[in-house]
Design a protein around this motif. Structure first.
Motif, PDB file in Angstrom:
ATOM      1  N   PHE A 202      89.509  46.779  71.587  1.00 32.11           N
ATOM      2  CA  PHE A 202      90.421  46.704  70.454  1.00 32.11           C
ATOM      3  C   PHE A 202      91.865  46.610  70.944  1.00 32.11           C
ATOM      4  O   PHE A 202      92.246  47.233  71.935  1.00 32.11           O
ATOM      5  N   TYR A 203      92.668  45.824  70.211  1.00 34.28           N
ATOM      6  CA  TYR A 203      94.088  45.763  70.511  1.00 34.28           C
ATOM      7  C   TYR A 203      94.765  47.029  70.006  1.00 34.28           C
ATOM      8  O   TYR A 203      94.623  47.395  68.838  1.00 34.28           O
ATOM      9  N   LYS A 204      95.479  47.712  70.882  1.00 41.39           N
ATOM     10  CA  LYS A 204      96.208  48.913  70.500  1.00 41.39           C
ATOM     11  C   LYS A 204      97.603  48.533  70.011  1.00 41.39           C
ATOM     12  O   LYS A 204      98.283  47.708  70.626  1.00 41.39           O
ATOM     13  N   TRP A 205      97.999  49.136  68.914  1.00 36.31           N
ATOM     14  CA  TRP A 205      99.308  48.846  68.349  1.00 36.31           C
ATOM     15  C   TRP A 205     100.391  49.446  69.247  1.00 36.31           C
ATOM     16  O   TRP A 205     100.392  50.639  69.538  1.00 36.31           O
ATOM     17  N   GLN A 206     101.334  48.594  69.662  1.00 31.23           N
ATOM     18  CA  GLN A 206     102.418  49.023  70.533  1.00 31.23           C
ATOM     19  C   GLN A 206     103.657  49.331  69.686  1.00 31.23           C
ATOM     20  O   GLN A 206     104.138  48.480  68.947  1.00 31.23           O
TER      21      GLN A 206
END
Length: 298
Positions: A202-206
């Motif tokens: 999953f793409y982690k929110w930066q």
């Protein structure tokens, strides 16, 4: 070794590197049955099995690995010699094969293609639009386009797109049911339309503010690997979405999406065209590089 064996040896290299008859067929522009027939004939003539075949995988045997270790440098040498001849042409010519993430293909490369075609009519550009992180060496690409934080350190790269601001958005209807988050900690009270990489991660929110960086994993309401679906799902009220501000600007302007936590949304690395540092840059690839880069002299 007979001269007629050379095409089949090229087939063997393609299959061994791709670990797939189907992928090798696609790379070489042949049918899967033609690839299988070529490999069977080559093994019969050599009297040695070169590939292990199962219903799920293909892999070189020990003899195949030994042959591959000799063939790949030899074929690379031939390719380099042919590329060297291209230097003698009056203008750049020949194929250039790129793997490009889909957003860059549409937004960054497409507007520059007319200039490339006009200036270099003998260059044949192939763009494979795919969000997977292809191995440009193993998959026989000349170069690739990916976001800056996804380009390996041993690659040479030039910028083809600006850094872009992130945005966290949701529809007005969603915020009628769930109060908008005012701090990153309040994101835990929400569900999101999450992006999953081809690797399964999953793409982690930066997030970032005043030098403080956070990486947030959101609970999923929907998971997708399609950026456009991610935005449309947010418009439909499915959940919060983390996207490039440029991707949602029109929806924000129309009132279909509402941004939140803007002061926590950082600039994200833009797109870069990259290629192996040890690879010879052909005139055709150089023409593509100079056309696509955004830091070139005007």
């Amino acid at each position: 070794m007979r001269r007629e064996d050379w095409p089949d040896l090229a087939v063997f290299v393609a299959v061994a590197e791709a670990r797939s008859f189907t992928k090798a067929a696609s790379r070489l522009g042949l049918s899967t049955s033609a690839i299988s027939h070529a490999m069977t004939g080559l093994e019969e003539r050599l009297g040695v099995r070169l590939l292990h075949r199962t219903t799920r995988s293909v892999a070189p045997t020990s003899a195949g690995e030994q042959l591959l270790a000799t063939l790949v440098p030899a074929m690379d040498g031939v390719a380099a010699a042919l590329d060297g001849l291209a230097e003698l042409r009056d203008e750049p010519a020949g194929p250039v094969r790129l793997t490009v993430h889909r957003d860059a293909a549409l937004r960054l490369l497409a507007p520059r293609l007319p200039e490339l075609a006009r200036k270099y009519p003998q260059v044949v550009l192939e763009i494979v639009a795919d969000d997977t992180l292809a191995d440009i060496v193993a998959d026989r690409f000349d170069a690739g386009v990916r976001l800056g934080d996804m380009v390996d350190k041993d690659m040479v790269s030039v910028r083809v797109g600006p850094d872009e601001r992130a945005a966290i958005v949701a529809s007005p209807e969603y915020f009628e049911r769930h109060p908008p988050p005012k701090t990153p900690q309040e994101l835990r009270q929400h569900r999101a339309v999450n992006y999953r990489h081809s690797s399964g991660v999953f793409y982690k929110w930066q997030l970032e503010q005043d030098g403080r960086a956070l990486s947030v994993t959101m609970e999923s309401a929907l998971v997708t690997n399609e950026p456009r679906l991610l935005v449309e799902a947010a418009v439909a009220g499915v959940g919060l979405a983390y996207a490039l501000a440029s991707h949602v600007a029109a929806h924000v302007a129309a009132g279909a999406l509402v941004p939140v936590l803007a002061d926590w949304c950082p600039l994200l690395p833009g797109s870069f065209l990259y290629w192996p540092s040890r690879r010879h840059v052909t005139p055709a690839l150089r023409a593509v590089i100079e056309t696509l880069r955004i830091d070139r002299p005007r």
